[in-house]
Design a protein around this motif. Structure first.
Motif, PDB file in Angstrom:
ATOM      1  N   ARG A  48      35.694  38.404  27.235  1.00 11.45           N
ATOM      2  CA  ARG A  48      35.165  39.142  28.388  1.00 11.45           C
ATOM      3  C   ARG A  48      36.236  39.382  29.452  1.00 11.45           C
ATOM      4  N   MET A  51      38.262  44.059  30.633  1.00 11.39           N
ATOM      5  CA  MET A  51      37.534  45.132  31.305  1.00 11.39           C
ATOM      6  C   MET A  51      38.480  46.176  31.898  1.00 11.39           C
ATOM      7  N   VAL A  58      32.854  50.234  34.883  1.00 11.25           N
ATOM      8  CA  VAL A  58      33.584  49.081  34.361  1.00 11.25           C
ATOM      9  C   VAL A  58      33.022  48.722  32.984  1.00 11.25           C
ATOM     10  N   ARG A  81      39.196  41.805  41.020  1.00  9.71           N
ATOM     11  CA  ARG A  81      38.347  40.779  41.631  1.00  9.71           C
ATOM     12  C   ARG A  81      37.454  40.091  40.597  1.00  9.71           C
ATOM     13  N   LEU A  82      36.808  40.905  39.773  1.00  8.76           N
ATOM     14  CA  LEU A  82      35.875  40.345  38.793  1.00  8.76           C
ATOM     15  C   LEU A  82      36.607  39.536  37.718  1.00  8.76           C
ATOM     16  N   THR A  85      38.249  35.920  38.774  1.00  8.51           N
ATOM     17  CA  THR A  85      37.384  34.731  38.773  1.00  8.51           C
ATOM     18  C   THR A  85      37.253  34.160  37.366  1.00  8.51           C
ATOM     19  N   SER A  86      37.036  35.027  36.387  1.00 12.09           N
ATOM     20  CA  SER A  86      36.895  34.539  35.008  1.00 12.09           C
ATOM     21  C   SER A  86      38.172  33.839  34.543  1.00 12.09           C
ATOM     22  N   GLU A  88      40.492  32.452  36.443  1.00 12.13           N
ATOM     23  CA  GLU A  88      40.671  31.192  37.179  1.00 12.13           C
ATOM     24  C   GLU A  88      39.806  30.081  36.587  1.00 12.13           C
TER      25      GLU A  88
END
Lengths: 211, 540
Positions: A48, A51, A58, A81-82, A85-86, A88
Motif C-alpha cells: 500500500r 500510491m 489517488v 502526507r498519506l 505515515t505508512s 513511518e
C-alpha cells in the motif's frame, strides 16, 4: 498488444495497454516507492505504498492500468502526507538498525526512507516494538529474521510457483513467514533469498547459495 | 385458556443458556401428565427476541408472554392451560415504571414498536420442522419464481425493491445480482455469509437458528436469478446451534424436493453445502471468505475484480449476508413496491439489530429503516438501567463509530450513520452509559481489530497496532500531548489505504470518540485523569 501514451511527472511515456502505472513508471526509470511489487509476480497490492495521483485521483499504481492520455503525478503534498505515515509506521516497527544488516545496501526500505527523507523525530512519536522476535534458523540453507521482515510476501509468492514451502502464519502484528514445520519441501533454490527486498531472508554463511 | 393452543418455548442460544431446554422437556412431561396432549402442543422455536428476559414461553394464539421462566414455574404454566384456568400472572412482564403487568407480548413496548419482516417466523415456528415453515407460507416464493418468473424479472423485482446488502456495505443487492447474471460462464456460485464475528452481535446467528429455511429459500431465488447450481453457507463453527439447524433444514429441503435436481419440475438444479469457518474475523470480508472456502488462508484479495464477476474459483459469485437473503422471499411475496414503502429514501425495508450493552431491554429487534436511535434505545430498549444516563451508542460492530447524545434523533439508515462517522455494519448496536470511558472503549475495539487484522497489508497490520499501543498508553496515564493528532493521522492512513473494509473501518471508534469526546482524551493526557474512573491511572 496496442500501446498507449501517458504522462508521468510531465514526461511522455509509451506503455502497453494492459500495463500498470507502476510498471510503466519503473520501465522508464521513474521510481515510485514500493515493497511488494516484483516484475515476475502478479501484483499483490499489499504494501500500500505505491500510491500516485492519476487524473486527479489517488490510486495504488500497482493496481491501476495505464490509459491513453492519463496524467500521473508520482509526488504531491497529499501523496507525501498519506504515504509518509505508512512508511513511518513501517520503520517504527522495523526492529533492527541498518548497521550490520545483511540486507543493507540494496535494501528497498532504505531506498524508500531516503526517497521520502525520513524524519527520525516523527518516527519517535510512534510506539516501538517492545522485544525482538526470535529468528527462524530451522531451514538448512537460509535464515529468516522476522525483525527485518516487511511482509511483502514476495518470497511466499515466489515459492508458491516453485515448491510451496513458504507460508504466511499468524495474524495481526504476529504475522510471519514460516515453513509450517516442513523444511523438507524446500529445494534450496534460494530464489526467495535472492528476491527478498530487505534483510529478512539470508543465506546461511557456511553454505553455498546453490547448496 | 382456549380450547387449542401452542406453548412455544424459545430455544434460541440466549434462552438455552438460561435453561430453556429443561423447561421445554419438563413442560412436555407436565402437559402429558395432565392429559392435555390433545389440546396443547408444546414446541421449540428460534429466538423470540427478548433475550434478556429469557427463558421465554409464549402461549399462542393469545400471545401470552412469560419471561424468566424457570423449571419451578413449569407446572403452574401447564396447569394454566387446563380449560377455564387463568394465566400465571406472576410471570408476566411488568412495565418497569408503573409495575403494570402486560400479559401479551404485543403490549410490551419492546415488541410493539418493532416491525418484524425478516424475523417474521423467528420465535413462532419450530426451525427444525420444514412443515411449520411450509404452513407459514414458506417455499411459496421459490414456487412463484421457478414456475412463473424469468430470471430477468426476479432481478428487476429485487432492484426495484431498493434492498441493500445487510452485511455492512449496503451495496444494492439487485445490482450485484445483475452483474453476476451478466457475467459469462457456465458455473456460478451463491454464498451466504454467516460469518458474524462482531463482539456482541447475534443477529445473523438468530436468523440462521430461528428461520433457517428463509435463508435457504433466499439462496435458491438468488441462484435461479444468476444461474448458479451450487451454494455455500459460510457459518462460524462457534455457532453450533445454527450449524445444526441449517443442516437439518438443508436435509429436509432436499427430501421435499426444494434442493437437488430439476426442482419442482422446472429444470433448475441447485445444491447447498455448509462450510464452517474457523473463527477469523476477517473471513466475514467477502474475498477472504471465498479464499477460506477455497482452502486458502483467509486473506482479502484485491477488488476489482469483484466476486460477482470473478469470485469462488474465479467464477461469478454472489455473496450476500444472511439477513439480505432472508429478505428475498419477503420481497418476492409482497412485491417490490410494498417492500420499498418501508424505510427511507435510500435505505428500504427493515433492519435487524442485536441491541446490547447498558440498555434495559437487551435482545434481537427489527425496525423499519429510518427509525431514530432514540426510539430504538429508549422506546424499544427501555432506556438506560439503574437510573444512569446515556452516553454513547456504537453501531456496526467493532469498526463502527461511537455516537453521542446529539446523534440520537438521527434516523438510522446506511447513509446517515456513515455521515455521522459510524456505519450500519451487520447490525450490532451497543449502548454505553455514563460510566463508560470512551478512551478505554476505543482501546478495547482497537485491541480486537489489531488482533484480527489478517496481517497482509501494511496500514492495517501496523497502523491498528500503533493505534492500540497509543490508546493503551493514554489509558495508563502515559499519553503524550501530541497523541491525539497522531491518532488522527494514523487513522487517516489506515482508513484510506488499507486493502479491505476491516482496515478501512477499523479507525472509526478512534475517530468518533475523538470527535465527540475529545475532552476525555485531554483529561487522560494532560491531567492524567480518567473522568469516569475506569482507567487505573498512576495518580489521581
Amino acid at each position: 498488444m496496442s500501446k498507449v501514451t501517458l504522462t508521468i511527472d510531465g514526461l511522455d511515456v509509451e506503455a502497453e495497454k494492459e500495463t500498470t502505472i507502476l510498471r510503466a513508471a519503473l520501465d522508464n526509470d521513474i521510481y515510485i516507492p514500493h515493497l511488494c511489487y516484483h516484475p515476475e509476480l502478479s501484483p499483490s497490492g499489499i504494501c500500500r505504498l505505491c500510491m500516485v495521483n492519476a487524473d486527479g485521483e489517488v490510486v495504488m499504481s500497482c493496481q491501476t492500468p495505464v490509459d491513453q492520455g492519463m496524467v500521473v503525478k508520482t509526488k504531491d503534498p497529499e501523496i507525501d502526507r498519506l504515504r509518509r505515515t505508512s512508511i513511518e509506521i513501517l520503520v517504527a516497527n522495523h526492529h533492527a538498525s541498518c548497521r550490520g544488516c545483511p540486507g543493507s545496501g540494496p535494501c528497498a526500505l532504505q531506498k524508500i526512507m531516503a526517497y521520502i527523507r525520513i524524519d527520525r523525530k516523527r518516527v519517535r512519536r510512534l510506539r516501538l516494538p517492545e522485544e525482538d522476535l526470535p529468528k527462524d534458523q530451522s531451514n538448512p540453507y537460509f535464515d529468516y529474521d522476522p525483525n527485518h521482515c516487511v511482509l511483502c510476501n514476495i518470497c511466499v509468492q515466489t515459492c508458491e510457483k516453485i515448491q510451496g514451502a513458504l507460508h504466511v502464519i499468524g495474524r495481526g502484528i504476529r504475522t510471519q513467514i514460516a515453513f509450517y514445520g516442513n523444511n523438507a519441501d524446500c529445494q534450496s533454490c534460494m530464489e526467495c533469498v535472492a528476491r527478498c527486498p530487505v534483510g529478512a531472508l539470508t543465506a546461511k554463511e557456511s553454505r553455498s547459495t546453490h547448496g | 385458556m382456549s380450547a387449542k393452543c401452542n406453548a412455544l418455548v424459545c430455544l434460541g442460544t440466549g434462552c438455552q443458556s438460561g435453561g430453556a431446554e429443561e423447561v421445554l422437556s419438563s413442560l412436555k412431561e407436565e402437559i402429558d401428565r395432565l392429559s392435555l396432549g390433545e389440546t396443547v402442543q408444546v414446541k421449540q422455536t428460534g429466538c423470540h427476541g427478548f433475550c434478556q428476559r429469557g427463558p421465554l414461553v409464549v402461549i399462542e394464539p393469545e400471545g401470552i408472554f412469560y419471561s424468566k421462566v424457570s423449571l419451578d414455574d413449569v407446572s403452574e404454566i401447564a396447569k394454566s392451560l387446563l380449560p377455564g384456568e387463568p394465566p400465571v400472572d406472576r410471570l408476566f412482564y411488568r412495565e418497569p415504571a408503573t409495575d403494570t403487568p402486560l400479559p401479551h407480548y404485543m403490549e410490551i413496548p419492546f415488541y410493539s414498536k418493532q416491525q418484524r419482516t425478516i424475523l417474521r417466523n423467528c420465535g413462532h415456528i419450530d426451525p427444525e420442522e420444514i412443515e411449520e415453515y411450509l404452513a407459514a407460507g414458506g417455499y411459496q416464493t421459490i414456487k412463484k419464481v421457478l414456475l412463473g418468473m424469468s430470471r430477468e424479472e426476479v432481478i428487476d423485482e429485487i432492484k426495484r425493491s431498493g434492498l441493500r446488502g445487510l452485511g455492512g456495505a449496503g451495496f444494492p443487492t439487485g445490482r450485484k445480482w445483475e452483474v453476476c447474471y451478466k457475467a459469462q460462464g457456465p458455473k456460478k456460485y451463491v454464498i451466504c455469509n454467516g460469518d458474524e464475528g462482531d463482539p456482541g452481535a447475534f443477529q445473523d446467528r438468530s436468523v440462521m437458528e430461528g428461520t433457517p429455511h428463509s435463508v435457504l429459500e433466499g439462496m435458491m431465488i438468488a441462484a435461479y436469478a444468476i444461474g448458479a447450481q451450487q451454494g455455500y453457507i459460510y457459518v462460524r463453527a462457534e455457532y453450533p446451534l445454527a450449524v445444526k439447524r441449517l443442516r437439518i433444514a438443508i436435509s429436509q429441503a432436499k427430501q421435499k424436493g426444494f434442493l437437488g435436481k430439476d426442482i419442482l419440475g422446472s429444470g433448475f438444479d441447485f445444491k447447498i453445502a455448509l462450510f464452517q469457518g474457523a473463527g477469523a474475523f476477517v473471513c466475514g470480508e467477502e474475498t477472504a471468505l471465498i479464499a477460506s472456502v477455497e482452502g486458502f488462508r483467509g486473506m482479502p484479495r484485491l477488488r476489482p475484480p469483484f466476486p460477482a464477476e470473478s469470485g469462488m474459483e474465479g467464477k461469478p459469485t454472489i455473496i450476500d449476508n444472511v439477513k439480505t437473503l432472508a429478505s428475498i422471499p419477503v420481497i418476492i411475496d409482497q412485491g417490490a413496491e410494498s417492500f420499498a414503502r418501508v424505510g427511507t429514501e435510500k435505505s428500504k425495508g427493515t433492519v435487524v439489530f442485536a441491541l446490547t450493552g447498558k440498555v434495559e431491554n437487551n435482545g434481537l429487534i427489527e425496525v423499519p429503516m429510518g427509525m431514530t436511535l432514540r426510539e430504538i434505545i429508549f422506546d424499544i430498549g427501555g432506556g438506560i438501567p439503574d437510573g444512569k444516563t446515556f452516553k454513547a451508542v456504537q453501531t456496526g460492530g467493532p469498526s463502527g463509530g461511537c455516537l453521542p447524545e446529539s446523534a440520537l434523533d438521527m434516523p438510522v439508515d446506511f447513509d446517515s450513520l456513515k455521515a455521522a462517522g459510524s456505519m450500519m455494519g451487520s447490525g450490532g448496536l451497543v449502548v454505553m452509559d455514563e460510566d463508560t470511558c470512551m478512551v478505554d472503549l476505543a482501546r478495547y475495539f482497537l485491541d480486537f481489530t489489531q488482533r484480527e487484522s489478517c496481517g497482509q497489508c501494511t496500514p492495517c497490520r501496523l497502523g491498528t497496532k500503533q493505534l492500540f499501543d497509543i490508546l493503551n498508553d493514554i489509558t495508563k496515564g502515559q499519553g503524550r500531548p501530541e497523541d491525539i493528532d497522531l491518532l488522527l493521522e494514523i487513522s487517516e492512513a489506515v482508513s484510506t489505504h488499507s486493502l479491505c473494509a476491516l482496515g478501512k473501518t477499523a479507525p472509526n471508534p478512534v475517530i468518533t470518540t475523538i470527535r465527540y469526546f475529545r475532552d476525555e482524551y485531554e483529561a487522560h493526557i494532560n491531567e492524567k485523569r480518567c473522568p469516569t474512573g475506569v482507567c487505573g491511572m498512576l495518580e489521581t
